[in-house]
Design a protein around this motif. Structure first.
Motif, PDB file in Angstrom:
ATOM      1  N   THR A 316      -1.893  31.631  13.695  1.00  0.00           N
ATOM      2  CA  THR A 316      -2.195  30.785  12.451  1.00  0.00           C
ATOM      3  C   THR A 316      -2.933  31.390  11.415  1.00  0.00           C
ATOM      4  O   THR A 316      -2.720  31.121  10.172  1.00  0.00           O
ATOM      5  CB  THR A 316      -3.215  29.806  13.346  1.00  0.00           C
ATOM      6  OG1 THR A 316      -2.452  29.098  14.311  1.00  0.00           O
ATOM      7  CG2 THR A 316      -3.693  28.484  12.412  1.00  0.00           C
ATOM      8  N   SER A 450      -6.958  24.757  20.894  1.00  0.00           N
ATOM      9  CA  SER A 450      -6.926  25.982  20.748  1.00  0.00           C
ATOM     10  C   SER A 450      -6.781  27.100  22.102  1.00  0.00           C
ATOM     11  O   SER A 450      -6.404  28.205  21.804  1.00  0.00           O
ATOM     12  CB  SER A 450      -8.018  26.455  19.986  1.00  0.00           C
ATOM     13  OG  SER A 450      -9.374  26.052  20.455  1.00  0.00           O
ATOM     14  N   GLN A 452      -9.056  28.911  23.472  1.00  0.00           N
ATOM     15  CA  GLN A 452      -9.823  30.065  23.717  1.00  0.00           C
ATOM     16  C   GLN A 452     -10.736  30.016  24.982  1.00  0.00           C
ATOM     17  O   GLN A 452     -11.085  28.821  25.557  1.00  0.00           O
ATOM     18  CB  GLN A 452     -10.698  30.607  22.457  1.00  0.00           C
ATOM     19  CG  GLN A 452     -12.049  29.894  22.332  1.00  0.00           C
ATOM     20  CD  GLN A 452     -11.789  28.787  21.307  1.00  0.00           C
ATOM     21  OE1 GLN A 452     -10.831  28.130  21.204  1.00  0.00           O
ATOM     22  NE2 GLN A 452     -13.104  28.207  20.663  1.00  0.00           N
ATOM     23  N   ASN A 569      -8.392  23.813  17.223  1.00  0.00           N
ATOM     24  CA  ASN A 569      -8.225  24.236  15.730  1.00  0.00           C
ATOM     25  C   ASN A 569      -8.376  23.058  14.826  1.00  0.00           C
ATOM     26  O   ASN A 569      -7.791  22.159  15.048  1.00  0.00           O
ATOM     27  CB  ASN A 569      -6.713  24.638  15.632  1.00  0.00           C
ATOM     28  CG  ASN A 569      -6.565  25.879  16.746  1.00  0.00           C
ATOM     29  OD1 ASN A 569      -7.095  27.035  16.749  1.00  0.00           O
ATOM     30  ND2 ASN A 569      -5.312  25.708  17.717  1.00  0.00           N
ATOM     31  N   TYR A 580      -9.057  26.114   7.614  1.00  0.00           N
ATOM     32  CA  TYR A 580      -8.908  26.049   8.857  1.00  0.00           C
ATOM     33  C   TYR A 580     -10.009  26.703   9.495  1.00  0.00           C
ATOM     34  O   TYR A 580     -11.108  27.382   9.024  1.00  0.00           O
ATOM     35  CB  TYR A 580      -7.716  27.042   9.338  1.00  0.00           C
ATOM     36  CG  TYR A 580      -7.879  27.495  10.620  1.00  0.00           C
ATOM     37  CD1 TYR A 580      -7.197  26.726  11.540  1.00  0.00           C
ATOM     38  CD2 TYR A 580      -8.284  28.464  11.132  1.00  0.00           C
ATOM     39  CE1 TYR A 580      -7.191  27.117  13.247  1.00  0.00           C
ATOM     40  CE2 TYR A 580      -8.300  28.926  12.444  1.00  0.00           C
ATOM     41  CZ  TYR A 580      -7.770  28.180  13.429  1.00  0.00           C
ATOM     42  OH  TYR A 580      -7.848  28.747  14.651  1.00  0.00           O
ATOM     43  N   ASN A 582     -11.781  27.419  13.907  1.00  0.00           N
ATOM     44  CA  ASN A 582     -11.760  27.240  15.111  1.00  0.00           C
ATOM     45  C   ASN A 582     -13.028  26.990  15.795  1.00  0.00           C
ATOM     46  O   ASN A 582     -13.919  27.731  15.720  1.00  0.00           O
ATOM     47  CB  ASN A 582     -11.057  28.683  15.780  1.00  0.00           C
ATOM     48  CG  ASN A 582     -11.041  28.688  17.385  1.00  0.00           C
ATOM     49  OD1 ASN A 582     -12.024  29.460  17.713  1.00  0.00           O
ATOM     50  ND2 ASN A 582     -10.929  27.796  18.141  1.00  0.00           N
ATOM     51  N   SER A 636       0.070  25.572  13.096  1.00  0.00           N
ATOM     52  CA  SER A 636      -0.702  25.584  14.595  1.00  0.00           C
ATOM     53  C   SER A 636       0.236  24.688  15.525  1.00  0.00           C
ATOM     54  O   SER A 636       0.563  23.573  15.202  1.00  0.00           O
ATOM     55  CB  SER A 636      -2.171  25.066  14.476  1.00  0.00           C
ATOM     56  OG  SER A 636      -2.648  25.146  15.670  1.00  0.00           O
ATOM     57  N   LEU A 641      -4.417  32.362  17.894  1.00  0.00           N
ATOM     58  CA  LEU A 641      -4.910  31.952  16.249  1.00  0.00           C
ATOM     59  C   LEU A 641      -5.088  33.208  15.541  1.00  0.00           C
ATOM     60  O   LEU A 641      -4.966  32.663  14.319  1.00  0.00           O
ATOM     61  CB  LEU A 641      -6.502  31.597  16.766  1.00  0.00           C
ATOM     62  CG  LEU A 641      -6.404  30.504  17.947  1.00  0.00           C
ATOM     63  CD1 LEU A 641      -8.044  29.989  18.052  1.00  0.00           C
ATOM     64  CD2 LEU A 641      -5.601  29.339  17.669  1.00  0.00           C
TER      65      LEU A 641
END
Length: 904
Positions: A316, A450, A452, A569, A580, A582, A636, A641
């Protein structure tokens, strides 16, 4: 029985409201003009009386605004090729602020209040809430939410507490939902209240305001419950589940309280904002690889399938690296289980009645994967282009979250205007004191999941018995939390009476999920996530997003999202800028700890500065989160990411569904003069594309054509697949409403071929044990009709998880192409092109011979062999109203199309 209940309910089929009165458009500034549109199927009205439910069940007549957004949403699948800016309104709703006087359907002052007005528009029935006081504004938001989603809100506050079956019956789906979420958040009432108190105490004026807003919202919800109870227009599901008597109006709908909102937030956080976990499953596949190839080579093979930071993956944020959760050079504290020792901690105990059968248990687990997975593994996506590349010179965005397809929808639409609040968009039912995804006066925002890694698994060494563990050198007792659910048959659920007890064992390192031995020592594997006991913390960030005094540009937008601890995101557009960020509380791990594998519960391997009393730790600073302002474009779709930023999920490799967006948007940006219509067309086309056919099939065809093909059946199959690939690899109807795909035979062949191909390509090299272990980490296939996949059937979402990258990299290596981050060894034909061609030819012939009924076996919704129906999106009923299937689209549920023309 339902007919007998109906008659007394008929006179009270709808809530009373004041006569439609003239209303001016919103007085607040609206810088979008006619450039903002949105849609949320099936419709705004998600509450039905008993009479309305029966009308749907008997003659198919539904309340006015319960499905009026479903048709336009579905029509984009065939209507997008001719879409223009002028015709966007045929597929999306006008998302301007306010309601013109001639479009007012009703005006209400809830509970007789003079400080708030709820206006509903004729076109969609969406509530437009305008308050003159902050309390009145939030009171109106709660009242409107209950009007539209009361039953759903009630369902999910019980889900969050693990008490759905006692409330709504013992159906397997209900058992699955309460088990799925209670396991990860088995909170007591005191713990729910503690979250509220802490947010109010630790966030200054904004925290105190959030608490006041939430209380006003709950007051509004309860005011509607009281009014609907008195007026007998409450949701009919309360009668069907035995909570209300339709004849005598006996029974009581339980009033809401603040802790109910925390229970709701814990469900939403678990569904969409909690990336990570799975370390035990990772360990099992690593052990299988080491067993197959030896420790050194097995680890290398496992890492090549894990693809932690694949150099070929679409990202992204381009041009910048954000290292996080990377593989350590010298791992420390890893606690791999002894082979064969892992068992899952049982959640359910003391079954009685209909809860005693093993079949029910197995079905509940399957339903949990389908129901929860449908939403969690969703397909939220975003396409944002900077003004440098648009026809107007202003940024254009097409974005939205995928929350699954339910009736009623988990989200609701609303506009809220009041002191310090000015927004329109979508919010989760029961948490709609603020707009969570939508637009402000001169900006719009959205989010995608996202994933993570904010969840880690710790191995706590047991001592004394199975329910004590070593904590920093001391043997301490686990905490037992349990409660019993019981149910009896109701009109809505004929499941025979039964009960069971759900039991969780808690440690300082989180709930116990597995038990095993490590080096012969008995351990419990626990799951610790940074958002545990902190689901409410994000409320301050959402408050900021709704505050026009806070969000004035991309930087203040990023500052707002930094207050959201869920893993999302966030994307933004206004008249001049895009951005953007995160979000998520990313724990700072101890040096050397591998985030992909279980670690010992030892101070040396804990999160830095971790305090088990409040589950707080040191977190990576905002500057280390992937972020960007005014990149030429952003896409996205749950993809990687940024370089160096490792997702917890597998499958971020050379082929990802994010490529379907990235390829199209990159081409649009290269051509220039991007418009709302052209960006929407790109989204819609990507949402109809078969990822395997578009991205992987060309390489497979090259292998097949690398030598002579003598079998007519294979030659014919190659021809069909080639023609489909040349035509765009789309799963589209021959004509609107035909319920038959163009290139139907090619679609059938690929659906049948892919699992046969993958097994034949990788099975011999991996062996059955390792193949199964990797498949447990990453499903082989996820086409639209994959009822066996993580999303279940008819869920819309497709092609998020699969072995596309493995097949792609392996085939390219066999062909002699350059491959970055390739697999550790060749698999197709052991690396020999001729042998690989034989593997592909043999499996393709077998696939071509499969009948439609074999490929699409049918289910409770579809006849065997019905390809279109197998793919079709079906809204899963969470209440009494149901809807017809619609043609498949791989697309967000709520979606905005925005282009602001001016800025404050």
């Amino acid at each position: 029985m339902i007919c007998a209940l109906l008659a007394p309910a008929l006179p009270s089929a709808a809530a009373p409201s004041t006569p439609a009165a003239p209303a001016a458009a919103a007085a607040v500034p609206d810088h979008c003009g006619d450039g903002c549109a949105d849609i949320l199927p099936p419709g705004a009205d998600g509450t039905a009386t008993l009479a309305e439910i029966l009308l749907d069940q008997t003659v198919g007549v539904v309340p006015a605004h319960s499905d009026d957004q479903l048709g336009p949403y579905a029509d984009l699948a065939t209507g997008h090729p001719e879409l223009t800016d002028a015709t966007i309104g045929e597929f999306f709703n006008d998302a301007s602020f306010g309601v013109p006087a001639d479009q007012v359907a009703s005006t209400k002052r809830p509970a007789g209040r003079t400080d708030v007005t709820i206006v509903r528009d004729k076109a969609t029935g969406v509530p437009h809430i305008t308050g003159t006081t902050r309390y009145g504004t939030e009171f109106g938001a709660g009242y409107a939410a209950a009007e539209d989603r009361l039953w759903l809100m009630d369902v999910f506050r019980h889900v969050g507490r693990g008490r759905l079956t006692s409330f709504a019956g013992g159906a397997l789906g209900n058992q699955a939902l309460e088990q799925e979420f209670w396991r990860s958040a088995p909170y007591t009432e005191a713990e729910l209240q503690a979250q509220i108190d802490r947010v109010a105490a630790e966030n200054g004026e904004r925290g105190r305001q959030a608490l006041a807003d939430a209380q006003a919202y709950v007051d509004g919800v309860n005011a509607y419950i009281a009014a609907s109870d008195k007026g007998r227009y409450f949701p009919g599901e309360y009668v069907l589940t035995g909570h209300k008597d339709a004849v005598l109006n006996l029974g009581r709908i339980e009033r809401f309280k603040l802790t109910d909102l925390v229970a709701l937030a814990s469900v939403i956080g678990a569904l969409f904002g909690s990336g990570g976990g799975g370390e035990v499953e990772n360990a099992l596949s690593l052990l299988a690889a080491q067993s197959r190839y030896g420790v050194e080579e097995g680890t290398r093979v496992w890492e090549s399938f894990r693809q932690r930071d694949d150099p070929e993956a679409t990202v992204t944020v381009r041009g910048a690296a954000f290292p996080y959760a990377v593989k350590p050079d010298d791992p420390r504290g890893t606690a791999l289980p002894d082979p064969g020792s892992v068992t899952r901690e049982p959640l359910v105990h003391n079954r009685t009645g209909s809860a005693t059968t093993a079949t029910a248990d197995d079905a509940a687990r399957a339903a949990a994967e389908a129901a929860a997975g449908s939403a969690r593994r969703g397909m939220s996506n975003a396409l944002v282009v900077s003004g440098e590349h648009t026809a107007s010179g202003h940024p254009v965005a097409v974005f939205g979250p995928q929350t699954g397809y339910f009736a009623p929808q988990l989200l609701l639409l609303q506009e809220i205007q009041g002191p310090g609040i000015s927004a329109r968009g979508a919010s989760f039912a029961g948490l709609s004191m603020y707009v969570q995804l939508g637009r402000g006066q001169d900006y719009a925002w959205s989010a995608t999941t996202s994933a993570q890694d904010i969840i880690d698994t710790y191995a706590v060494e047991l001592c004394q018995d199975d329910f004590h563990y070593l904590y920093r050198g001391e043997c301490v007792a686990m905490e037992k939390v349990e409660h019993t659910n019981s149910w009896k048959p109701t009109v809505a659920d004929s499941t025979p009476a039964g009960s069971y007890t759900m039991r969780a064992w808690l440690t300082r390192y989180g709930p116990v999920e597995y038990r095993a031995t490590v080096g012969g020592k008995k351990v419990a594997y626990t799951t610790l996530r940074s958002s545990y006991r902190h689901e409410v913390d994000s409320i301050v960030g959402f408050q900021m997003l709704n505050d026009p005094g806070h969000v004035t540009g991309p930087r203040s937008f990023q500052q707002a999202t930094q207050h959201i601890n869920f893993t999302f995101n966030w994307l933004y557009a206004d008249a001049g800028h895009t951005a953007y960020y995160n979000s998520g509380d990313n724990p700072v791990r101890a040096a050397g700890v591998d985030p992909d594998l279980p670690a010992w519960a030892d101070p040396r391997y804990e999160w830095r500065d971790w305090n088990p009393e409040n589950n707080r730790a040191a977190y990576t600073p905002p500057a280390e989160h992937p972020q960007s302002v005014d990149q030429d474009y952003y896409i996205s779709w749950n993809n990687k990411l940024a370089d160096g930023y490792t997702a917890a999920s597998w499958g971020n490799g050379s082929v990802h569904r994010g490529d379907l967006l990235d390829d199209r948007v990159r081409e649009l940006v290269g051509e220039g003069n991007v418009t709302r219509a052209s960006l929407t067309r790109a989204m819609a086309e990507a949402g109809l594309a078969d990822l395997r056919a578009e991205q992987v099939l060309p390489g497979l065809l090259r292998v097949l054509r690398s030598g002579p093909v003598d079998d007519p059946a294979v030659t014919e199959a190659i021809g069909r697949l080639s023609a489909w690939n040349a035509a765009g690899s789309l799963r589209t109807e021959t004509s609107p409403g035909s319920k038959r795909y163009a290139h139907a035979e090619a679609v059938r062949i690929l659906d049948a071929w892919w699992p046969l191909l993958v097994k034949a390509q990788f099975g011999p090299g991996l062996g059955d044990g390792l193949y199964a272990a990797v498949e447990a980490n990453l499903p082989v296939d996820e086409p639209p009709g994959a009822a066996h996949g993580p999303t279940g059937g008819h869920a819309g979402s497709a092609f998020q998880y699969g072995w596309w990258s493995y097949v792609d990299k392996d085939v390219r290596a066999v062909l002699g192409d350059e491959v970055e981050g390739g697999l550790a060894r060749p698999y197709c034909g052991a690396g020999d092109l001729a042998d690989c061609r034989q593997v592909l030819t043999r499996t393709l012939k077998e696939a071509a011979g499969r009948t439609p009924a074999q490929v699409y076996p049918g289910d409770e919704h579809c006849d065997a062999g019905d390809q279109w129906c197998a793919d079709a999106v079906i809204h899963r009923a969470l209440g009494g109203i149901t809807h017809a299937p619609v043609s498949w689209q791989n697309r967000p549920t709520y979606q905005q199309v925005v282009e602001f023309r001016s800025h404050r």
